[in-house]
Design an enzyme around this catalytic site. Structure first.
Site, PDB file in Angstrom:
ATOM      1  N   ASP A 146       0.843  -1.192   0.000  1.00  0.00           N
ATOM      2  CA  ASP A 146       0.000   0.000   0.000  1.00  0.00           C
ATOM      3  C   ASP A 146       0.881   1.247   0.000  1.00  0.00           C
ATOM      4  O   ASP A 146       1.093   1.882   1.019  1.00  0.00           O
ATOM      5  CB  ASP A 146      -0.907  -0.028   1.235  1.00  0.00           C
ATOM      6  CG  ASP A 146      -2.081   0.912   1.079  1.00  0.00           C
ATOM      7  OD1 ASP A 146      -2.244   1.468  -0.022  1.00  0.00           O
ATOM      8  OD2 ASP A 146      -2.834   1.080   2.050  1.00  0.00           O
ATOM      9  N   CYS A 466     -31.509  22.404 -13.157  1.00  0.00           N
ATOM     10  CA  CYS A 466     -31.080  22.113 -11.781  1.00  0.00           C
ATOM     11  C   CYS A 466     -29.653  22.616 -11.621  1.00  0.00           C
ATOM     12  O   CYS A 466     -28.739  22.140 -12.293  1.00  0.00           O
ATOM     13  CB  CYS A 466     -31.141  20.617 -11.500  1.00  0.00           C
ATOM     14  SG  CYS A 466     -30.432  20.208  -9.888  1.00  0.00           S
TER      15      CYS A 466
END
Ligand code: IVH
Length: 717
Positions: A146, A466
């Site tokens: 990681d 929107c």
């Protein structure tokens, strides 16, 4: 201090060297300085190898520092001794203002993921099917570190360049920083290929992470979230002397551009890397069966907490490189590798509120606002609740104590609530809004006409009226992997949209012209000055030419991510051709629909989304208007120089040496389009045994036809 451990000297010269070492740097003659500089460089490099790669340092840190100080003092007096691979380049190079970009000669890909054993079995089975193998090939299995991936280029054994992964196509030039990493050799040992781009993971050990954090806290600064962040922050440091102070580690596990390979297997190449002096991972195993792969996964999982560095799974790779080559890639990941992830990490906390986010396609996504909690080393304060049905099914209410899960890079999610901790009196059931919180339009769940099922996602019907949707669409349009317009952040877009300056993407490109006659002018507005207005116009002008894949991605078509945008760009070549076909594909029995669904990596759902997008008149207008404003350049071909690049190929009949899937993937790799049926647009027909009507049609139309062997020869050429 052990003397000259890294050099083989005859006794007389060792004595000379000792005498030399006793002279102060500012008293050395130039010739002496040259000799001493060379000797010290070799000695330091030897200590670096023993410290980082062999775990058996022979001198103390203080002695090591003294050697380096002496080395640097000599260079300060005789700067001509300094060279790119000089040890001193490992620290103290001047800070850069910004990283230069480096294009990867071979793209840096990502890996497909699996969580369950079944998925691993399916991965192996898929490979067997693709290659038509009776029993599975051998695989390597190794920890998935990681950290962050890095590509390091060696030419004639010397480190010449290093880059971060970036978007996989283009990374940042971190050469100066990588030169400061003691674990990475400046020069490789042994018989090394002329060009060798080594790829691997840069990471930080837990102990070093804890020490860095302790220092941060001591200095009153905030602690870092996890080792990965510190590693990334340290590698991407504009000042290499900061990188030099961070004990970054590296594992080599892959390669990019190479002039030749030292072995014919994955494990063999990694072994050769180790022999060159590169750090590799000792937990890599060669597995003969899927059972062995899973057993090695369990073994690594059991050791996970005692390894001293973060890993998040196990990576399996087909060992035989010839098979890897045949398997190739699907969009951004190799078919021959898989990341088998460890189960996610969990924590509990309280939901303080549920907020609704509106995406660029109008989707309403519920987000849990959490009392901040650390999950697997990262502080989490937002988590997705997915959709309306999930909240109802899990009966999650504001005030509940919930279990939060985080796995790798994915958005944290709420798994469920803890019944014993539900407040008394019970909070009310959560009611999902039926009106869009941003524009008040109805938010509905569409019914799929074919299945009759309701979509799980509720969507705002407001479309471009929107503001949340329009702003999200515009934000996506200018984002880094789309049009990449610098200086156009979320706040500016929101402001421009509110003020009516930009309503649709095409308005971006007429902004400057409209501004000439506007009152107030942009530079007169609050938060703007002449320079920032000029910079913005320049950034927009710089993107009047854009690659087709970016153009397609920027449109924000549902289900069309970067990889799909590339497939579409590769297949159609021009925006006009894509638009024409997608409009014609409104008729699902048309040739156009067949073409769309036969593109590699594009299934029915994506094809449907593409056809729907271009079927909408207002989207057609956006595309047409945009094409008036910008020049669209083609995607760089996947491979050039092949005779089939850019051609349309049809496979028919039964192929004997390769599977149909493999043949198709091969063609795509060479930059060809693969079609399902023969038409005037077909350039080449590859006919296997018992080819029937398609072959006949090709002959009738005078299209070139070849057999399987000729295809294989052509593909290998
Ligand atoms: S192989 C073409 N091996 O995982 C495949 N990747 O999710 C190249 N990673 O970007 C990758 N440990 O940064 C490979 N042992 C390992 C790895 C590894 C960590 C990272 C790498 C990659 C990411 C993909």
């Amino acid at each position: 201090m052990p003397k000259n451990t890294s050099m083989a000297h005859d006794p007389s010269t060792t004595k000379d060297a000792d005498a030399l070492r006793a002279i102060e740097p500012d008293k050395l003659t130039e010739a002496q300085a040259r000799r001493e500089h060379r000797a010290l460089g070799a000695e330091i490099a030897g200590h670096d190898i023993r410290y980082h790669q062999e775990d058996r340092p022979t001198i103390s840190d203080a002695e090591y520092d003294a050697l380096r100080r002496r080395y640097e003092a000599i260079e300060a007096r005789f700067p001509e001794l300094r060279s790119a691979e000089s040890q001193s380049q490992r620290v103290g190079a001047a800070p850069a203002e910004k990283f230069a970009k480096l294009r990867h000669r071979v793209p840096m890909l990502s890996l497909g993921n699996a969580f369950a054993d079944d998925e691993v079995m399916e991965f192996v089975a898929r490979i067997c099917r693709f290659l038509d193998l009776e029993s599975p090939p051998a695989f390597t299995a190794e920890p998935k570190i990681d950290g962050l991936s890095c590509a390091i280029r060696y030419e004639r054994g010397k480190l010449v360049q290093a880059a971060t992964r970036g978007d996989g196509e283009e990374g940042e030039d971190v050469t100066a920083n990588v030169r400061t990493m003691r674990t990475i050799p400046q020069t490789l040992r042994g018989d090394v290929p002329e060009v060798l781009e080594v790829r691997g993971e840069v990471y930080l050990r837990h102990a070093d992470f804890a020490a860095i954090n302790a220092r941060q806290v001591e200095e009153g600064k905030p602690a870092y979230a996890n080792p990965r962040n510190v590693a990334a922050g340290s590698l991407r440091q504009l000042d290499p002397s900061v990188t030099a102070r961070r004990p970054l580690q590296f594992f080599a596990y892959a390669w990019g551009d190479v002039s030749s390979l030292p072995a014919a297997t994955q494990s063999g190449v990694v072994k050769a890397f180790a022999s060159y002096g590169l750090p590799t991972n000792a937990l890599m195993r060669l597995c003969a069966t899927p059972q062995e792969m899973l057993a090695h996964y369990r073994l690594i999982e059991a050791q996970r907490s005692s390894l001293g560095y973060d890993i998040d799974g196990v990576v399996y790779k087909v060992d035989d490189l010839a098979l890897q080559r045949r398997l190739g890639f699907v969009s951004r990941s190799p078919r021959w590798a898989l990341a088998h992830k460890f189960p996610a990490e969990k924590a509990t906390t309280v939901i303080e509120a549920i907020e609704i986010q509106i995406g660029r396609t109008g989707s309403l996504t519920p987000v849990a606002k959490l009392n901040p909690v650390t999950v697997g080393g990262v502080v989490v304060s937002n988590a997705t609740l997915h959709n309306e049905d999930e909240i109802a099914r899990k009966d999650i209410r504001v005030g509940d104590t919930v279990i939060v899960q985080r796995a790798g890079d994915v958005i944290p999610q709420v798994l469920g609530f803890v019944p014993e901790k539900r407040p008394v009196p019970e909070p009310r059931r959560y009611e999902f809004p039926k009106l869009c919180p941003a524009c008040g339009s109805h938010a509905v769940r569409e019914v799929n006409p074919r299945t009759g099922k309701e979509d799980v996602i509720r969507r705002c019907t407001g479309g471009l009226i929107c503001p949340a949707q329009a702003v999200e669409r515009l934000r996506h349009f200018v984002s880094r992997n789309a049009f990449d317009i610098e200086g156009f952040g979320a706040e500016r877009i929101e402001l421009f949209h509110k003020e009516g300056l930009i309503a649709r993407p095409q308005d971006i490109f007429t902004l400057e012209e409209r501004d000439q006659h506007a009152s107030p002018r942009l530079m007169e507005r609050e938060g703007f000055g002449e320079t920032s207005a000029r910079n913005l116009f320049a950034a927009i002008a710089a993107r009047r030419s854009v690659a087709l894949n970016r153009f397609v991605y920027a449109l924000g078509i549902r289900h069309v991510g970067e990889a799909t945008a590339k497939e579409l760009a590769r297949h159609f070549g021009t925006a006009e051709a894509l638009q024409q076909t997608a409009i014609a594909a409104q008729d699902r029995s048309s040739e156009a629909w067949n073409e769309l669904t036969s593109i590699e990596g594009i299934g029915e759902v994506v094809a449907e989304a593409v056809a729907d997008f271009f079927g909408e008149p207002h989207n057609q207008e956006i595309v047409t208007e945009l094409l008036r404003q910008v020049t669209v350049t083609p995607l760089e071909a996947a491979a050039t120089g092949s005779t089939v690049t850019g051609k349309t190929v049809v496979f028919t009949g039964s192929l004997e040496k390769i599977t149909r899937e493999e043949a198709k993937a091969m063609a795509e790799r060479l930059g060809a389009k693969v079609a399902g049926s023969v038409s005037k647009k077909t350039d080449l027909v590859v006919a296997g045994a018992n080819a029937g009507t398609k072959l006949a049609k090709a002959r009738e139309l005078g299209i070139e036809t070849i057999d399987e062997d000729a295809w294989l020869k052509l593909a290998e050429a």
